[in-house]
Structure formats: structure tokens, C-alpha cells
Design a protein around this motif. Structure first.
Motif, PDB file in Angstrom:
ATOM      1  N   MET B 195       0.824  -1.209   0.000  1.00 38.09           N
ATOM      2  CA  MET B 195       0.000   0.000   0.000  1.00 38.09           C
ATOM      3  C   MET B 195       0.859   1.260   0.000  1.00 38.09           C
ATOM      4  O   MET B 195       0.481   2.278  -0.562  1.00 38.09           O
ATOM      5  CB  MET B 195      -0.963   0.012   1.186  1.00 38.09           C
ATOM      6  CG  MET B 195      -2.046  -1.051   1.090  1.00 38.09           C
ATOM      7  SD  MET B 195      -2.680  -1.309  -0.575  1.00 38.09           S
ATOM      8  CE  MET B 195      -3.297   0.310  -0.930  1.00 38.09           C
ATOM      9  N   ARG B 280       2.061   5.319  -7.708  1.00 38.28           N
ATOM     10  CA  ARG B 280       1.535   3.981  -7.946  1.00 38.28           C
ATOM     11  C   ARG B 280       1.856   3.496  -9.351  1.00 38.28           C
ATOM     12  O   ARG B 280       2.197   2.334  -9.560  1.00 38.28           O
ATOM     13  CB  ARG B 280       0.024   3.935  -7.693  1.00 38.28           C
ATOM     14  CG  ARG B 280      -0.578   2.552  -7.827  1.00 38.28           C
ATOM     15  CD  ARG B 280       0.054   1.499  -6.946  1.00 38.28           C
ATOM     16  NE  ARG B 280      -0.045   1.788  -5.552  1.00 38.28           N
ATOM     17  CZ  ARG B 280       0.475   1.012  -4.578  1.00 38.28           C
ATOM     18  NH1 ARG B 280       1.127  -0.088  -4.899  1.00 38.28           N
ATOM     19  NH2 ARG B 280       0.353   1.343  -3.318  1.00 38.28           N
ATOM     20  N   PHE B 717      -4.363   0.704 -10.270  1.00 38.24           N
ATOM     21  CA  PHE B 717      -5.242  -0.119  -9.445  1.00 38.24           C
ATOM     22  C   PHE B 717      -6.629  -0.310 -10.038  1.00 38.24           C
ATOM     23  O   PHE B 717      -7.415  -1.089  -9.513  1.00 38.24           O
ATOM     24  CB  PHE B 717      -5.379   0.490  -8.044  1.00 38.24           C
ATOM     25  CG  PHE B 717      -4.313   0.065  -7.075  1.00 38.24           C
ATOM     26  CD1 PHE B 717      -4.008   0.874  -5.982  1.00 38.24           C
ATOM     27  CD2 PHE B 717      -3.626  -1.128  -7.221  1.00 38.24           C
ATOM     28  CE1 PHE B 717      -3.030   0.490  -5.075  1.00 38.24           C
ATOM     29  CE2 PHE B 717      -2.642  -1.518  -6.318  1.00 38.24           C
ATOM     30  CZ  PHE B 717      -2.352  -0.700  -5.232  1.00 38.24           C
ATOM     31  N   TYR B 724     -10.465  -6.593  -2.881  1.00 42.88           N
ATOM     32  CA  TYR B 724     -11.016  -5.867  -1.736  1.00 42.88           C
ATOM     33  C   TYR B 724     -11.553  -6.880  -0.708  1.00 42.88           C
ATOM     34  O   TYR B 724     -11.542  -8.086  -0.951  1.00 42.88           O
ATOM     35  CB  TYR B 724     -12.190  -4.997  -2.181  1.00 42.88           C
ATOM     36  CG  TYR B 724     -11.859  -3.772  -2.979  1.00 42.88           C
ATOM     37  CD1 TYR B 724     -12.336  -3.633  -4.286  1.00 42.88           C
ATOM     38  CD2 TYR B 724     -11.129  -2.706  -2.436  1.00 42.88           C
ATOM     39  CE1 TYR B 724     -12.089  -2.481  -5.022  1.00 42.88           C
ATOM     40  CE2 TYR B 724     -10.872  -1.559  -3.175  1.00 42.88           C
ATOM     41  CZ  TYR B 724     -11.355  -1.454  -4.464  1.00 42.88           C
ATOM     42  OH  TYR B 724     -11.113  -0.310  -5.194  1.00 42.88           O
TER      43      TYR B 724
ATOM     44  N   GLY C  54      -1.860   6.335  -1.445  1.00 41.35           N
ATOM     45  CA  GLY C  54      -1.564   5.001  -1.973  1.00 41.35           C
ATOM     46  C   GLY C  54      -1.627   4.895  -3.480  1.00 41.35           C
ATOM     47  O   GLY C  54      -0.994   4.023  -4.057  1.00 41.35           O
ATOM     48  N   CYS C  55      -2.440   5.745  -4.133  1.00 37.38           N
ATOM     49  CA  CYS C  55      -2.578   5.521  -5.579  1.00 37.38           C
ATOM     50  C   CYS C  55      -2.835   6.802  -6.362  1.00 37.38           C
ATOM     51  O   CYS C  55      -2.523   6.872  -7.537  1.00 37.38           O
ATOM     52  CB  CYS C  55      -3.672   4.503  -5.876  1.00 37.38           C
ATOM     53  SG  CYS C  55      -5.360   5.098  -5.666  1.00 37.38           S
ATOM     54  N   CYS C  60      -7.640   2.988  -3.894  1.00 37.39           N
ATOM     55  CA  CYS C  60      -7.157   2.265  -2.720  1.00 37.39           C
ATOM     56  C   CYS C  60      -7.740   2.767  -1.412  1.00 37.39           C
ATOM     57  O   CYS C  60      -7.744   2.040  -0.429  1.00 37.39           O
ATOM     58  CB  CYS C  60      -5.639   2.301  -2.659  1.00 37.39           C
ATOM     59  SG  CYS C  60      -4.946   3.856  -2.066  1.00 37.39           S
ATOM     60  N   CYS C 118      -2.645   1.517   5.379  1.00 33.75           N
ATOM     61  CA  CYS C 118      -4.028   1.664   4.895  1.00 33.75           C
ATOM     62  C   CYS C 118      -4.948   2.080   6.023  1.00 33.75           C
ATOM     63  O   CYS C 118      -6.085   2.482   5.788  1.00 33.75           O
ATOM     64  CB  CYS C 118      -4.532   0.362   4.306  1.00 33.75           C
ATOM     65  SG  CYS C 118      -5.015  -0.870   5.542  1.00 33.75           S
ATOM     66  N   ASN C 150     -11.554   0.137   0.263  1.00 28.37           N
ATOM     67  CA  ASN C 150     -10.279   0.339   0.965  1.00 28.37           C
ATOM     68  C   ASN C 150      -9.433  -0.909   0.786  1.00 28.37           C
ATOM     69  O   ASN C 150      -9.814  -1.987   1.229  1.00 28.37           O
ATOM     70  CB  ASN C 150     -10.508   0.584   2.465  1.00 28.37           C
ATOM     71  CG  ASN C 150     -10.991   1.987   2.750  1.00 28.37           C
ATOM     72  OD1 ASN C 150     -12.186   2.253   2.722  1.00 28.37           O
ATOM     73  ND2 ASN C 150     -10.067   2.890   3.012  1.00 28.37           N
ATOM     74  N   LEU C 151      -8.310  -0.757   0.132  1.00 33.51           N
ATOM     75  CA  LEU C 151      -7.414  -1.888  -0.070  1.00 33.51           C
ATOM     76  C   LEU C 151      -6.509  -2.069   1.138  1.00 33.51           C
ATOM     77  O   LEU C 151      -5.999  -1.089   1.697  1.00 33.51           O
ATOM     78  CB  LEU C 151      -6.539  -1.669  -1.302  1.00 33.51           C
ATOM     79  CG  LEU C 151      -7.198  -1.827  -2.656  1.00 33.51           C
ATOM     80  CD1 LEU C 151      -6.210  -1.455  -3.768  1.00 33.51           C
ATOM     81  CD2 LEU C 151      -7.689  -3.250  -2.867  1.00 33.51           C
ATOM     82  N   ARG C 153      -3.199  -4.757   2.023  1.00 32.08           N
ATOM     83  CA  ARG C 153      -2.390  -5.821   1.447  1.00 32.08           C
ATOM     84  C   ARG C 153      -1.814  -6.728   2.531  1.00 32.08           C
ATOM     85  O   ARG C 153      -1.245  -7.761   2.232  1.00 32.08           O
ATOM     86  CB  ARG C 153      -1.256  -5.187   0.633  1.00 32.08           C
ATOM     87  CG  ARG C 153      -0.691  -5.970  -0.522  1.00 32.08           C
ATOM     88  CD  ARG C 153      -1.678  -6.501  -1.509  1.00 32.08           C
ATOM     89  NE  ARG C 153      -0.965  -6.954  -2.718  1.00 32.08           N
ATOM     90  CZ  ARG C 153      -1.399  -7.878  -3.553  1.00 32.08           C
ATOM     91  NH1 ARG C 153      -2.551  -8.458  -3.334  1.00 32.08           N
ATOM     92  NH2 ARG C 153      -0.687  -8.219  -4.612  1.00 32.08           N
TER      93      ARG C 153
END
Lengths: 290, 795, 174
Positions: B195, B280, B717, B724, C54-55, C60, C118, C150-151, C153
Motif C-alpha cells: 500500500m 503507484r 489499481f 477488496y 496510496g494511488c 485504494c 491503509c 479500501n485496499l 495488502r
């Protein structure tokens, strides 16, 4: 990824906004930003001018009147989704909204914004087509109404003229006695549709389907009515055989090429399955659960 | 060995700060007027650079410097080959900035340094690079065909390495076999997708001559060593800190990424802090990836299903460069026989260059691919011989009484022959059998079919070599004022809860609360002997090093306390932060003992007063410090494992496939795993569940897509599908604890365990579900609805 | 030989605009580049680094904050757009004396975080859901639906689901 530079304006009236949009062909409207800003961050879009419409009076406040749901331009997805008055007027909207991205995106993104972004796999443009809705544009030449099927021309291309601003969308209420349903297939929850189907089915006194509207998105270059499928449902009691025939007919409407998320052949299978299931569900919901 | 904190589900001590948003990740660390870096990256998979024009970029307002390969001095060279191996010839590694040629879309060509990232990206867009693109072969099987375009002219057939290993006498066993099962399987490329993307910040202090680098790395000591050597600096003048790091999963080991050299270089040259915060998209095209392998595997068996020989030939995609050597392929090749006896093995691999992002280990490091091959083959063997899948495994698993089981001729990543030291594989199989009840399931499956529902049961075993050396260290010091215990080690964490886990080990030995153990790791100033966090080794190697160190400090405390309390050492017990005479109330707090162990001249506080040289802790004539004695309660020790220690487990799942939408739902997922003694079962479960989620990503969703020209198609993404919460099922984790006989704590690694078997389990389950529909075999992952549609005969 | 310190710019030449945002109950007024994202504003202009990036394309959820009381992606909002509005970040949840908010407590109880990257966005999304005041579906499916967007990992989500359920037990209704 950071966006390229732009000029920023926050007009107080529609007229001001229209003037700004007319003046600069590179100007775009900023409402919720949930489609625009990702593209800007990725530098796939670099508009020269952002016209932030959040401070314009009269762009908020959903109304149900004259047989339609009026959705002004700053209406967030979530507001439309949670409105009980809207749900009572046409339940297909809330059912479709559950598939639009995720709640935080729906909290900020606007319905009209999604319509103008016109992604071929987006749910709300398809719902506008399904319900035979329209949008209202204000431009230097005045105000005009554009029917949904005329508005969506191609993936991310609409009939909006440069200088025009879409100020509201109209979703017709569900006809008396009709049933509606919506379903979508995605790889992950909230993704753009691999295919989505919506249906509105009414019945006459003899129990035959009428005023049938079946629409899909994610299967071609824009949201579309599935007219062959509609023809195979209209006038029938919507039995298993009718649903199967409609589903098969819908396959031919798939024109999206193979992509990393679905082959065309698979997408045809999905659309056929969804048409069977969604039209069947809509028929069941018509007039007190037939 | 006390087991009070060890083995307990203690809450993590580091959480409150992270929960309040007080974590310090690289981009959070405040620096004075930092400059920001952005890169111009190759848009071609393979091209010659014919011209670079940076004039407009250099002139752009807010830009401080623009670098090409001509501007970077000593670091304009191919970066180090980290793990040489004789199977490679002339291994190719990347330059920090491309010179003359680019080898993958995303390769760094120019670095722009500016007042902020927005400006740096503007200027990067103004750089003009002229390329002369070359033909490419992107698919691994195309890349090895005769006449395929070459990534490196130096490497015919795009072969980066070739390696063959033999265990036992496979030729003889092949001749004696009564049945052979042959399949070909492929696992597709994925990426760790942590993340937090990668990040590097550097600051050079001209007064002290010290370079400080904050790096979201899993290997701060190794980075420090590399920087010092490459820039010709004293190691003491280079400090590398891995602060909070938002997930690593192997991707954050590679040294060096270009920015890890370029950012410190720029900081030193420009006299201002410089930071590079990867975005990203860059993580997808610039940070390493892994997984692509194609295996042609053969199982030679007796009619009763006993496998007597295995032959495997595989292609391993190493991307455009091979900086990490053959590690991933080596781990895959030595894991290929899984938990089965299979006494005769022939395995060869070819590591292939493709014009894509370079490959280094991603959680699992080749084990998922090997597991997929052997487990799919075992399922196939069972089917061909008309045997039950569980039974075939039972007939082949190493028996609970057959350990250690060695595979002469297969050299694991520790350079030693594979030796499966301990386990209860048969017991694990029994456990999953009683969980999944396959006989009952068969009835349920038949019932479901009559309702048009398709349920399937999937099963897969895995083994995991863990706890690699060469070593890690521990340093422990009891603070004389607070009595808290400070612990350091050389590796670092990315969320594994080292603070708590190592704290538990120390708490038991020194009799303190876990919250009173303060771990500082990942900082070369705090401790600078060690390797890195990878390959499921922290608990084994640092854990045991810290344990050994704690034993030394424990003896120091007991000896000093015995003196202070005038008691025999045998009567001293440590608990509640103090040393007690057993059975009495007489005690000395650790703070007092620590103070008293330091003969002081100046009584600067009350505690010191008690400990000045006029009242030494030990009562004897002679110097306050004996020869060989040191002040305070402090020790450093190391643990160097003789060889890897092998963890294992078995996963099973019940899946349901919708034959119309070709959608797969996981109805139940069970994991039996054994990582030896568990220091903190909650943290272990967290690691396993996280690993399973990543395994699921690879099994059904994640695939890095390249078009035939080598352009990445899903470098974001939206299109690269990380699951998810709605896509990941709840999983049931059951523990077996077979202590490792190879280290004092009896622990084995568990960091990668969860992800290894998932692909095989899902494929096995889908195949079982769709067998009545004639769907055939699922020998490729990720398994997508389109693939299921095609397998069902969809046009 | 030591050379004179190089004079280098410290600010960009972007046109700036005034913004006035109420952040965690406190009005802040700054002049920033028109294109500065709200995520960068919070993190680098205000030093509230608990909100993570995050992205930057909205998928994310790591950057999620509350904007006018509802969860929204700070990476998809410009600071100028947020001017005149209220923003709440992760830093607003714990009390002054450091006592954790029930959602934060539940996360620690349930081991619902590992690397913690996250986590702030995940928690603000959950807080937004609780504060919406609508009836909650606390089944596995219902909670996972709320968390989609919401990702994570590291955790595999299971403990996060447990944390949401636990937080719902300990928080006052409505």
C-alpha cells in the motif's frame, strides 16, 4: 502522479460558468471530480481551465415533479441513492447505485458528472437510457433538453457542445404497475461493469408485457437499449422461454472487443444471463409481485 | 525456558501510534526545504537511445537539476549483481540511468530534481528523448524460440541462466515406473503492490560529513554497505534508516533501485535534502515483479500412486535484468517435490530475459509456482489412477517418523542440500480431512448438482524453507534510569509486529512487561551487523539472536542482583521488572541493578549516589570493573543458522462456480499450518491470513498485462485487480506446532506461508466443481471467468 | 575547496490561491498552488501526515478523510475545492489525552492492522459509516461491503471485519 497546472474559477451563476466554458475550449466543469481528477492525476487529461460549479445557486435539491425525478448538477450520487422520495418514484435508481464504485466516491461524485463523463461501462448513463430520461443543457444559445439516447454518442463522448453546461438530469418515474430491476457483473465489487443490464416491464390487463425497456452498459461503445430483446418480451407473459430468447438475442448487441477483463465471447454469455435474470426479476416485481 | 509471554496473544505495542496516524513513513519525515525527484522513463520495451535533450527541463522554473547518465559520476555503471551463481553467464544488471539502450517500459532514463513533485513532473514532460525502437518478444515462450528478438545481444536465446539438479537416480526410477503423469502449468506475473509505494529521502550534513538516508527498504544495513562502497564513504559516515514501512513483501529488498543511488547522490551534490516518493504507476513499471513460470512436470509412479520419480523442466521469467540472480528459480526448483518422499528428482530451469520489469522475489519467492506444479500434478495422478486425492497424498507424504528427510543434490537458497527437518505432515492431512469431511462433501456436491449448483473441493499441500542465514544479531541494554529494556537487531519490519514478538522473547527472560521492552531496528546507527528481512527469517534468525542475547543479560542481572541482595544466584528470580529472592519480598528493581552495575564517579542523582565507586555492586577487592567485565547490563550476540528450517501446511477450500456467469465464490477456506513454536499466535494468524489474501489475488485476479510490444496495460489499481474485502473470504486457521529441532526457540518462519498453496487449492476446487460439465483442467493462474467460459466450451 | 552554497528555489511558480478550510475543528488559512491536492495540503502544508497516499486515482482509499462529515478521497479533491468546507482526519479521533476512539481501540484489540499504512483511510471510512446514522448491516457480507473501497495488502481483511463488529458493540447507537 500530480496534475498539470490549470486556471481555476469558481463562478456563482450558470451564466458565468457558461461564459467561462465558451471562452476557453480547454475548459471543463469540476463538480465532484471523482472521474476528472483521477484522469488529471494520471495526466491522461490536462484541461487548461477548471470551472468549479459547487458555489452556483440552484444546482442542489432533488425534485420529483411532472412524472420525473429532477437531479440538479451538484447532486451527489449518495444523495440520490439515499432519497426515499426518489426510491419511491423509481426504485431502479437505488438498485443501480449500489454498484457505482464505493460509498466514498458516491459521497463526492455527482450524477450529472457521471453522465457527462459518459464511460461506456458506467451505471448511471445506462439508467438514464433505461428510463428514457434526458439532460438539460445551458449554453450560449440558450437552454435545451437532450434525450438520453441522443446524449450518449460514444465512449466518453456526449452531445454536449463546447460552451454548454449540463445543469440537470431528468429520470422519469417508474410507470404505474411496472416492475424494474438492475444487475451487474464485475470482477471486484465497485469496478466498472463487465456487463450490466436494467429492465422496466409493464403488463396489460391480459397479463402481456408492454412498455418494455431493456438497457445494457459495458458491452459496447455506449449504454444502449436492447431492442431485439425488448421485441421478444413485449406482448408475452414473460415465461422462461421468452426470457431465454431475449437473452440469446442480446448476445448480438455485444460489440466490445476482447480485453484483459473479459473476452467478447464471455461478455456475450454474461449479457445473456443478466437479461434472463433481470427481465425476469422486473416482471416479478410488476404490479404486486406477479 | 519460561513460556509466559512467549506463545501468548499479546496486543501489539506499536499499534496506538499507528492508529493515531503518528506513524513515520518516509514521506512523513519532515526535512528542511526538500527537493523532489521525478523520472523520465522509457516508453519502449527495447530501444536504442539516439538523443536526449534536457535543455527545456533544466530551464523550467523551479527545477534545480536534471541528470542523465553523463551527469552521475561514479554511479554510472551497472548496479551490483547481488547473488552471483555459476549458472549465470555475464549476468546483466541495470544502470541507474540508461546509457545507450533501454530494456523495458519504465526504465529510468533521466532524473529531474525540483522544488516539488508537481514541478518535477512538469519538467520531466519537457525532456525530449529520441529512441530507435527494436523488435521484442514479450511472452516467455516466444522469447526462447530460435530467432526471437534478443533483450541483450550478449545473451543468445535470451537465456540468463540454466541450472540442472539431480537427486537420487531419476533415470532408473523412470524406467521402473508403472505410470507417468505429465502436465504443463503456468503461473502468471503479479506484483507485491504494497500500500505504500517505495520511497527514498537523503540528506547530507556537510559539517559532520554524514549522509543520512531514509529508505522504505527491507535491507537497511545492506543498503548502507552498498552506498558506502559505491560512493567511497566510510560506513560510519553513512546512516540508513528504514522508518515505518507500509508493506514490503520482498519488493523492497532489491538493492539497488536506481533512486536508492541517485537520490543520495543528488542530496550530496545539491547540498539540500532530496526525496523520491514513488507513485503507484511507477510502482507498476519500476519496482520489481515476480511469478511467471512455465513448468512441464512429470510424475513417475507405481500403480498404487506412490511417486518414485519427478522430472520438472521450467522456464522462469527474470524480466530485463537479473540483479537478484537465480534465487526465485532456485527456491522453486528445490521446493518442487513439496512434502512428498519422491526420492528421485530431476529438475532443470532456464531463466529467460524478457523486455519487462525485472523480477526479484515477491512473497513466496518461487514456492507458489512450484506448489502449483506439484499439487496439480498430484491431482492429475490421482485422477489417472482412479485414486482419491487425499489418499494419493497420504501414500506419498513424508511420514511423521521419517524426519529429517534430505534431498541430496538439491541445493536450497542457503547453499545446502534440502533437508526437511521436522513436521507432522500426515497429522496435518488428517486434520484437514476431518475439517473438510470429503465423504460428506461428496454427498453434498451430488445434491447440489441436482439443483444446478456446482460445488468443488480443492486441496493443496505446501512446504516452506525458512530461517535462512547467514546470521542476524541482537543487542540488549537495560536502561539505568527507567529500567526499561532496549533491544536492537539489524533487520527491520514492514508490519510484522517485531516490537511485540521480540519483546515477548525478552520479557520472559528478563522478567519485564512486554510494553517495557523497546525495540529499535532498521537503523544502522542502532545496530549495523545483519542482512535483511526476507524469506520468512526474522523470527528464526533475529528471534534466536535476541533470545541468546537475552540469556546473557539475564545471567548478568542474576549475578549482579545476587551480589546486591547478598543471596545465592540460585535463589534469584526475575519478574515484574525486578530481581527477587525467591519466597521473600526482598527485591532490586532492574533500574537499580543497571545503575549499580556501572561504577560511577559522579553521583548525579539518587540512584547514581548508591552506585558510585564508593559502593560498588560487587564486594571484592580490586578494580570496580574486573578484566573482561563491562559496565551496565548489556550484551550483543548472534545467531547463525546451520541451515534452513522447513515449515509446511495444507489448505483446502469449498468453492461454488456459477456456470452461467462463470463466477467463483469461496464457500469455505481452511488452512492447517505449522511454523513450529509460535511466539504470538495472533500475529502468526495475521501473517497467514494476509498471505492467503495475496495468494487469492494471484489465483483469481492479479495478472500484470503486457501487449505484444511490451507496453504495460494495467499499471494502475483500476485494471490490476488487488482484491477488496468483498473478494476475500473468511478463512479458518488451525495450528500445528512441531518445534524446530534446529534452533533454541524451536521456531520456523511463517511470513510467506499463506500465499503458497492458494493457487493450487482454487484450481483444484474449480476443476472438481466443473468436472461434470466437461470443463477439463485448470493449469494456469489466475483463473478468470473468461477462462472458465472457454473451458465450458463457450464460443 | 568549499564553494558558495548554491542558491536554489524553494517554491514553485504556480499561481497561488487562498484557501480557508476547517481541519479537525480548527480554521486554517493558507495560500497554496491551485493544483495542490487536498491530500498533499493536509500532509505537507499542515503536517498532518496521518492521511496516507496510496494511488492518487481513487481506488485504494488510503487517503480517505471526512469532508463535510462524509467519507471522501482527499487525493481526488483539490485544496481550493475544499475551501469553505470542513475536513476531519485520523488525527481528530483520539482524545487530547491520547485515549483511542472506539474504532481505533477495536482495531488494536482485533489485530486489524499490520503495517498501518491503509489504516487511517480504512478507519475514517468506517467512522464515516458509523456517523451516517443509518442502520448498519453487521453481517460478514454487510461489513465487507462497507469496507470495499479500501485496499489492505497485509491483513487479509478478516480482523478488520471483526474490528468493525466490535466497534459497533462499544459505540453508542445512532
Amino acid at each position: 502522479m500530480k496534475p498539470a497546472l490549470f486556471e481555476y474559477s469558481a463562478p456563482k451563476t450558470v451564466a458565468e460558468a457558461v461564459a467561462l466554458l465558451s471562452h476557453d475550449p480547454g475548459a471543463v466543469v469540476l463538480a465532484g471530480g471523482q472521474s476528472l481528477v483521477p484522469a488529471m492525476n494520471l495526466r491522461l487529461a490536462s484541461p487548461s481551465h477548471l470551472v468549479d460549479i459547487q458555489h452556483i445557486d440552484g444546482l442542489r435539491g432533488i425534485r420529483v415533479e411532472d412524472g420525473r425525478i429532477v437531479v440538479p448538477a451538484m447532486t451527489r450520487h449518495r444523495e440520490l441513492e439515499l432519497s426515499d422520495a426518489v426510491h419511491a418514484a423509481n426504485p431502479v435508481i437505488r438498485e443501480a447505485m449500489a454498484h457505482v464504485a464505493h460509498v466514498p466516491i458516491r459521497n463526492r461524485g455527482t450524477v450529472v458528472g457521471s453522465l457527462c463523463h459518459a464511460d461506456a461501462a458506467a451505471e448511471m448513463p445506462m439508467v438514464l437510457v433505461l428510463t428514457r430520461g434526458s439532460v438539460v443543457a445551458e449554453g450560449p444559445g440558450g437552454r435545451r433538453t437532450i434525450a438520453a439516447e441522443d446524449f450518449f454518442q460514444f465512449h466518453m463522448t456526449t452531445a454536449r457542445e463546447p460552451g454548454e453546461m449540463i445543469v440537470e438530469a431528468h429520470f422519469p418515474v417508474l410507470p404505474e404497475g411496472a416492475g424494474a430491476a438492475f444487475d451487474e457483473f464485475t470482477r471486484r465489487h465497485g469496478d466498472y461493469a463487465i456487463a450490466a443490464v436494467g429492465a422496466i416491464v409493464g403488463f396489460d390487463a391480459a397479463g402481456r408485457a408492454r412498455d418494455v425497456s431493456i438497457a445494457a452498459c459495458g458491452i459496447g461503445s455506449k449504454p444502449m437499449r436492447l431492442r431485439e430483446a425488448e421485441a421478444l418480451i413485449a406482448g408475452t407473459p414473460v415465461g422462461e422461454a421468452d426470457l431465454a430468447a431475449a437473452g440469446e438475442a442480446a448476445r448480438a448487441a455485444v460489440s466490445a472487443p476482447d480485453d484483459m477483463h473479459a473476452t467478447t465471447a464471455y461478455r456475450r454469455r454474461v449479457v445473456a444471463t443478466l437479461v434472463r435474470r433481470v427481465v425476469g426479476r422486473a416482471a416479478q416485481r410488476a404490479g404486486k409481485g406477479r | 525456558m519460561s513460556t509466559r509471554a512467549f506463545g501468548s496473544r499479546i496486543k501489539r505495542t506499536v499499534d496506538p501510534a499507528l492508529l493515531r496516524g503518528e506513524g513515520a513513513f518516509v514521506d512523513d519525515i519532515p526535512l528542511a526545504n526538500p527537493l523532489h525527484a521525478a523520472f523520465v522513463r522509457s516508453p519502449y520495451a527495447r530501444a536504442r537511445i539516439t538523443a536526449i535533450d534536457v535543455a527545456a527541463a533544466r530551464a523550467h522554473p523551479g527545477v534545480v537539476a536534471v541528470y542523465t547518465a553523463d551527469d552521475i559520476g561514479v554511479i554510472d555503471r551497472e548496479m551490483p549483481l547481488l547473488i552471483p551463481h555459476p549458472s549465470m553467464t555475464d549476468a546483466r544488471t541495470q544502470r541507474p540511468l540508461a546509457r545507450d539502450d533501454v530494456y523495458y517500459v519504465g526504465q529510468t532514463v533521466v532524473m529531474v530534481v525540483a522544488v516539488d513533485r508537481y514541478t518535477a513532473e512538469d519538467a520531466a514532460a519537457l525532456v525530449e528523448v529520441d529512441y530507435d525502437p527494436r523488435e521484442v518478444a514479450v511472452d516467455i515462450e516466444d522469447a526462447v524460440k530460435p530467432g526471437a528478438p534478443l533483450v541483450h545481444d550478449s545473451h543468445a536465446g535470451n537465456v540468463a541462466a540454466y541450472y540442472e539438479q539431480v537427486s537420487g537416480d531419476p533415470d532408473a526410477a523412470v524406467r521402473a515406473a508403472e505410470h507417468v503423469t505429465r502436465i504443463k502449468v503456468k503461473v502468471e506475473r503479479s506484483t507485491a503492490a504494497p500500500m505504500e509505494c517505495r520511497a527514498v529521502a537523503a540528506q547530507f550534513d556537510a559539517v559532520s560529513g554524514e549522509l543520512t538516508v531514509w529508505d522504505g527498504t527491507q535491507a537497511p544495513i545492506s543498503v548502507r554497505g552498498g552506498l558506502a562502497s559505491i560512493f567511497g564513504l566510510d560506513e560510519d559516515k553513512v546512516r540508513v534508516i528504514a522508518p515505518n514501512v507500509g508493506g514490503g513483501f520482498g519488493q523492497k529488498v532489491l538493492l539497488f533501485y536506481p533512486d536508492e543511488l541517485l537520490v543520495p547522490m543528488a542530496a550530496m551534490e545539491l547540498g539540500r535534502p532530496v526525496k523520491y516518493i514513488e507513485d503507484r504507476r511507477e510502482n507498476f513499471i519500476g519496482s520489481t515483479q515476480e511469478r511467471t513460470q512455465v513448468h512441464a512436470i512429470e510424475l513417475y509412479a507405481r500403480k498404487n500412486g506412490e511417486v518414485i520419480a519427478l522430472r520438472d523442466s521450467f522456464l522462469h521469467d527474470t524480466g530485463a535484468f537479473i540483479p537478484y540472480g537465480i534465487a526465485v528459480a532456485q527456491v522453486a526448483s528445490t521446493s518442487i517435490a513439496g512434502p512428498y518422499r519422491i526420492p528421485n528428482i530431476w529438475v532443470e530451469f532456464t531463466a529467460v530475459y524478457t523486455p519487462t520489469v525485472p523480477v526479484t522475489p515477491y512473497r513466496g519467492c518461487g514456492r507458489p509456482q512450484a506448489c502449483f506444479a506439484i499439487e496439480r500434478a498430484m491431482d492429475q495422478l490421482a485422477e489417472e489412477l482412479g485414486l482419491d486425492r487425499f489418499e494419493v497424498r497420504r501414500r506419498n507424504l513424508i511420514g511423521d517418523d521419517q524426519f529429517p528427510w534430505t534431498r541430496e543434490g538439491l541445493l536450497f537458497a542457503d547453499g545446502l542440500r534440502v533437508s526437511l527437518d521436522s513436521g507432522q505432515y500426515q497429522t496435518a492431512l488428517e486434520m484437514i480431512t476431518s475439517e473438510l469431511r470429503p465423504a460428506d462433501f461428496a454427498a453434498e456436491q451430488a445434491r447440489a448438482r441436482t439443483e444446478g449448483k456446482y460445488l468443488g473441493l480443492g486441496l493443496a499441500f505446501y512446504v516452506e524453507g525458512t530461517g535462512l542465514g547467514p546470521y542476524e544479531g541482537g543487542h540488549i541494554k537495560v536502561h539505568p534510569i527507567t529500567g526499561k529494556v532496549y533491544v536492537n537487531t539489524g533487520l527491520t519490519g514492514q508490519g510484522q509486529g517485531h516490537e511485540t514478538v521480540f519483546g515477548q522473547i525478552v520479557a520472559d527472560q528478563l522478567g519485564v512487561a512486554v510494553e517495557d521492552v523497546i525495540l529499535v531496528e532498521g537503523d544502522t546507527r542502532a545496530f549495523d551487523w545483519g542482512v535483511a528481512t526476507f524469506a520468512s527469517r526474522a523470527a528464526v534468525v533475529s528471534g534466536n539472536a535476541i533470545y541468546k542475547t537475552a540469556l546473557i543479560v539475564r545471567r548478568q542481572i542474576i549475578r549482579a542482583a545476587a551480589n546486591m541482595l547478598e543471596a545465592s544466584e540460585d535463589d534469584i528470580e526475575l519478574r515484574d521488572g525486578a530481581a527477587w529472592i525467591r519466597g521473600t519480598d526482598r527485591n532490586a528493581p532492574l533500574a537499580a541493578i543497571a545503575t549499580a552495575s556501572n561504577p560511577l564517579r559522579y553521583a548525579f542523582n539518587d540512584a547514581a549516589k548508591a552506585a558510585t565507586q564508593f559502593m560498588p555492586a560487587s564486594k571484592h577487592d580490586g578494580p570496580p570493573l574486573d578484566e573482561g567485565q563491562h559496565p551496565g547490563l548489556e550484551a550483543t550476540d548472534y545467531y547463525s543458522p546451520a541451515c534452513a528450517t522447513w515449515a509446511y501446511g495444507v489448505h483446502g477450500a469449498i468453492v461454488e462456480v456459477d456456470p452461467d456467469l462463470c463466477d467463483v465464490k469461496i464457500r469455505r477456506y481452511v488452512c492447517i499450518h505449522d511454523c513450529g513454536n509460535m511466539i504470538n499466535p495472533t500475529i502468526v494468524e495475521g501473517q497467514v491470513m494476509g498471505g492467503i489474501a495475496q495468494g487469492l489475488g494471484g489465483a483469481m485476479y492479479e495478472r500484470i498485462e503486457y501487449d505484444p510490444e511490451g507496453n504495460p496495460l494495467n499499471a494502475n489499481f483500476v485494471d490490476f485487480l488487488v482484491p477488496y474485502a468483498t473478494e476475500v473470504p473468511s478463512v479458518e486457521v488451525r495450528h500445528l506446532e512441531t518445534p524446530s529441532p534446529l534452533n533454541p526457540l524451536g521456531v520456523k518462519g511463517v511470513g510467506e506461508a499463506g500465499c503458497i498453496a492458494v493457487g493450487a487449492v482454487i484450481a483444484s476446487g474449480i476443476e472438481d466443481a466443473l468436472a461434470p460439465l466437461g470443463a477439463g483442467k485448470f493449469h494456469n493462474t489466475p483463473i478468470t471467468p473468461s477462462m472458465i467460459h472457454a473451458a465450458l466450451g463457450g464460443d | 575547496m568549499r564553494r558558495p552554497r548554491i542558491a536554489t528555489p524553494t517554491v514553485s511558480s504556480d499561481p497561488r490561491a487562498p484557501v480557508s478550510i476547517t481541519v479537525n475543528g480548527e480554521r486554517v488559512e493558507r495560500e497554496v498552488s491551485v493544483r495542490m491536492l487536498l491530500s498533499d495540503f493536509l500532509r505537507h502544508e499542515l503536517g498532518l501526515t496521518g492521511t496516507h497516499v496510496g494511488c492518487e486515482h481513487g481506488v485504494c482509499g488510503a487517503c480517505t478523510v471526512l469532508i463535510d462529515g462524509v467519507a471522501g478521497r482527499s487525493c481526488l479533491t483539490f485544496a481550493v475545492q475544499a475551501s469553505g468546507h470542513e475536513v476531519r482526519t485520523i488525527e481528530s479521533l483520539a482524545s487530547e489525552d491520547g485515549a483511542l476512539h472506539p474504532v481505533q481501540e477495536a482495531f488494536q484489540e482485533c489485530h486489524a492492522l499490520q503495517c498501518g499504512y491503509c489504516t487511517p483511510g480504512m478507519i475514517m471510512n468506517i467512522v464515516g459509516m458509523f456517523e451516517e446514522g443509518r442502520p448498519l448491516d453487521l453481517s460478514d457480507e454487510g461489513i465487507r461491503l462497507a469496507l470495499s473501497g479500501n485496499l489492505c495488502r497485509c491483513t487479509g481483511y478478516q480482523n478488520i471485519v471483526a474490528a468493525v463488529r466490535k466497534a459497533a458493540e462499544t459505540m453508542p447507537a445512532g
